[in-house]
Enzyme design. Structure first.
Site, PDB file in Angstrom:
ATOM      1  N   ARG A  57      51.905 -16.905 -77.902  1.00  9.75           N
ATOM      2  CA  ARG A  57      51.111 -18.168 -78.755  1.00  9.75           C
ATOM      3  C   ARG A  57      50.768 -19.201 -77.789  1.00  9.75           C
ATOM      4  O   ARG A  57      49.839 -20.047 -78.196  1.00  9.75           O
ATOM      5  CB  ARG A  57      51.716 -17.950 -79.918  1.00  9.75           C
ATOM      6  N   TYR A 110      25.344 -20.525 -87.324  1.00  6.31           N
ATOM      7  CA  TYR A 110      26.003 -19.393 -87.659  1.00  6.31           C
ATOM      8  C   TYR A 110      26.596 -19.296 -89.103  1.00  6.31           C
ATOM      9  O   TYR A 110      27.094 -20.139 -89.581  1.00  6.31           O
ATOM     10  CB  TYR A 110      27.133 -19.060 -86.546  1.00  6.31           C
ATOM     11  N   ASP A 182      27.880 -24.639 -79.641  1.00  5.75           N
ATOM     12  CA  ASP A 182      28.247 -23.242 -79.622  1.00  5.75           C
ATOM     13  C   ASP A 182      27.077 -22.506 -78.590  1.00  5.75           C
ATOM     14  O   ASP A 182      25.872 -22.584 -78.864  1.00  5.75           O
ATOM     15  CB  ASP A 182      27.866 -22.863 -81.089  1.00  5.75           C
ATOM     16  N   LYS A 207      30.315 -11.764 -77.630  1.00  5.81           N
ATOM     17  CA  LYS A 207      28.960 -11.204 -77.350  1.00  5.81           C
ATOM     18  C   LYS A 207      28.746 -10.908 -76.046  1.00  5.81           C
ATOM     19  O   LYS A 207      29.349 -10.162 -75.341  1.00  5.81           O
ATOM     20  CB  LYS A 207      27.994 -12.378 -77.992  1.00  5.81           C
TER      21      LYS A 207
HETATM   22  C1  LIG Z   1      29.080 -14.077 -83.400  1.00  5.43           C
HETATM   23  C2  LIG Z   1      28.969 -15.529 -83.427  1.00  5.43           C
HETATM   24  C3  LIG Z   1      30.108 -16.235 -83.743  1.00  5.43           C
HETATM   25  C4  LIG Z   1      31.090 -15.985 -84.411  1.00  5.43           C
HETATM   26  O1  LIG Z   1      32.175 -15.223 -83.465  1.00  5.43           O
HETATM   27  P1  LIG Z   1      33.034 -14.135 -83.884  1.00  5.43           P
HETATM   28  O2  LIG Z   1      33.802 -13.632 -82.487  1.00  5.43           O
HETATM   29  O3  LIG Z   1      32.445 -13.019 -84.430  1.00  5.43           O
HETATM   30  O4  LIG Z   1      34.097 -14.738 -84.573  1.00  5.43           O
HETATM   31  C5  LIG Z   1      29.748 -17.792 -83.812  1.00  5.43           C
HETATM   32  N1  LIG Z   1      28.673 -18.290 -83.257  1.00  5.43           N
HETATM   33  C6  LIG Z   1      27.581 -17.440 -82.880  1.00  5.43           C
HETATM   34  C7  LIG Z   1      26.409 -18.197 -82.450  1.00  5.43           C
HETATM   35  C8  LIG Z   1      27.621 -16.254 -83.197  1.00  5.43           C
HETATM   36  O5  LIG Z   1      26.763 -15.384 -82.477  1.00  5.43           O
END
Ligand SMILES: *Cc1c(COP(=O)(O)O)cnc(C)c1O
Length: 392
Positions: A57, A110, A182, A207
């Site tokens: 962790r 998001y 982000d 992603k």
């Molecule tokens: C999918 C996504 C998230 C969240 O990510 P997870 O891995 O599903 O927790 C945050 N921001 C954007 C732009 C996303 O496409």
């Protein structure tokens, strides 16, 4: 040396440290804890007087390699890998906000980030203002004496609006705010917010970074000073760290990020043009199109426009749903950045927590669809869309 390497090389080599067996591929270190030679060594590691691992962790060799690689790609001092993109968003925010503080975020973010800000952070007495980040005057007007953080995504779901990172970083610096971006839709290969003066970059590694649809993970990138709080206070105590196995899978996925993104972008450009020229499509949202409001920043802030496209059909709700159901090749699924092309219906899926009025205000109409262009042959992707549109 490493900084001189191009990103296409960095995705393969940056952060790699030769291992004791000479294995070409980073070994997976699937261990929860690490054995000390003696009690003194354990004490010295806890005191931070001796480098070395203690407990996964707090850090792990496989995870650490992923963190070095992502930091090299984003151009940040440090990175921390997390259990999900949401763990990355929450760690970045919790490290910089406390009871009585105020956060300004883009009014399009998001869905779960929106819920985190409005439900979870509100429980701890953190105030949020949501404004249009394309209006710099609106951001400045929302700043209060207790404002601490500016947060946005660019391009942002589902209309792929693009915000000016230089301008946002300038405002943050002028008012001594921490800026958080982000960068999930772009990856560091298409956009490096830190180079524009942004303080913290987060990703859903679920992603494009992983790219194979088999892991949920995230990453936060920042200065060393920020990371001391994000990683060694917030993530340590709240616990949203990545599993070493997931880190290992992302290291594998990352090696092809440059090649994958070239295909995603090449294909998305062709698909966007095809859709724009089709009589059954009323509107296409893709920053790579000259007609898109964000096109001016493509080639500068963002190298290319990415692999996600939104479009509106000349159809009502029922016909739009039928189009999705009958579409060949595309899987009906949320997420993006996978090898498989995906389609989703924002009004009933990603943006269903919005009320009908909120949806209308945000321009999320019943005939709006979002696609993530996969790695299939682009001719097949266009064939499938053409056939689906002909049946409308
Ligand atoms: C999918 C996504 C998230 C969240 O990510 P997870 O891995 O599903 O927790 C945050 N921001 C954007 C732009 C996303 O496409």
């Amino acid at each position: 040396m490493q900084e001189k390497w191009q990103q296409a090389t960095q995705v393969i080599h940056a952060g790699h440290i030769p291992n004791e067996h000479g294995a070409l591929v980073t070994p997976l270190c699937q261990s929860a804890t690490f054995v000390f030679d003696n009690a003194e060594q354990g004490g010295a590691r806890f005191a931070g007087e001796e480098p070395g691992f203690i407990y996964t962790r707090l850090g792990n060799p496989t995870t650490a390699e992923l963190e070095r690689k992502i930091a090299a790609l984003e151009g940040s001092d440090c990175a921390a890998a997390t259990a999900s993109g949401m763990a990355a968003v929450s760690a970045a925010l919790l490290a910089n906000l406390q009871n009585g503080d105020h956060l300004i975020a883009s009014n399009a973010v998001y869905g779960c980030t929106f819920a985190l800000m409005n439900s979870q952070l509100a429980k701890f007495g953190i105030e949020v203002s949501l404004v249009d980040f394309s209006r710099l005057d609106e951001i400045e007007a929302a700043i209060k004496p207790n404002t601490k953080v500016l947060f946005c995504e660019t391009p942002v779901n589902p209309h792929l609006k693009v915000f000016d990172l230089d301008a946002i970083a300038r405002i943050a610096k002028a008012y001594k705010l921490v800026s958080v971006v982000d960068n999930t839709f772009m990856t560091p290969l298409l956009q490096q917010p830190i180079k524009h003066g942004i303080d913290i970059v987060i990703h859903s590694a679920t992603k494009y970074l992983n790219g194979h649809g088999d892991v949920i993970a995230g990453v936060v990138c920042s200065s060393r000073e920020q990371m001391d709080v994000i990683k060694y206070e917030v993530l340590k105590d709240i616990g949203g760290v990545i599993s070493p196995h997931d880190a290992w899978l992302i290291l594998r996925g990352l090696k092809t990020l440059d090649v994958r993104l070239q295909r995603h972008c090449d294909s998305a450009e062709r698909v966007a043009e095809f859709l724009e020229g089709h009589s059954k499509v009323s509107k296409v949202y893709y920053p790579g199109l000259k007609t898109h409001c964000g096109n001016g920043l493509v080639g500068h802030q963002m190298k290319r426009a990415g692999g996600v496209i939104a479009f509106e059909l000349e159809a009502d709700l029922q016909a739009s749903i039928k189009f999705i159901n009958q579409l060949e090749l595309f899987s009906i699924a949320v997420s993006l950045g996978d090898a498989e092309s995906l389609i989703q219906h924002p009004a009933s899926m990603t943006h269903s927590p919005y009320s009908p009025e909120e949806r209308e205000k945000a321009g999320i109409t019943d005939n709006l669809l979002r696609i993530s262009i996969g790695l299939e042959a682009v001719e097949d992707i266009i064939f499938a869309l053409d056939k689906g549109l002909a049946a409308l």
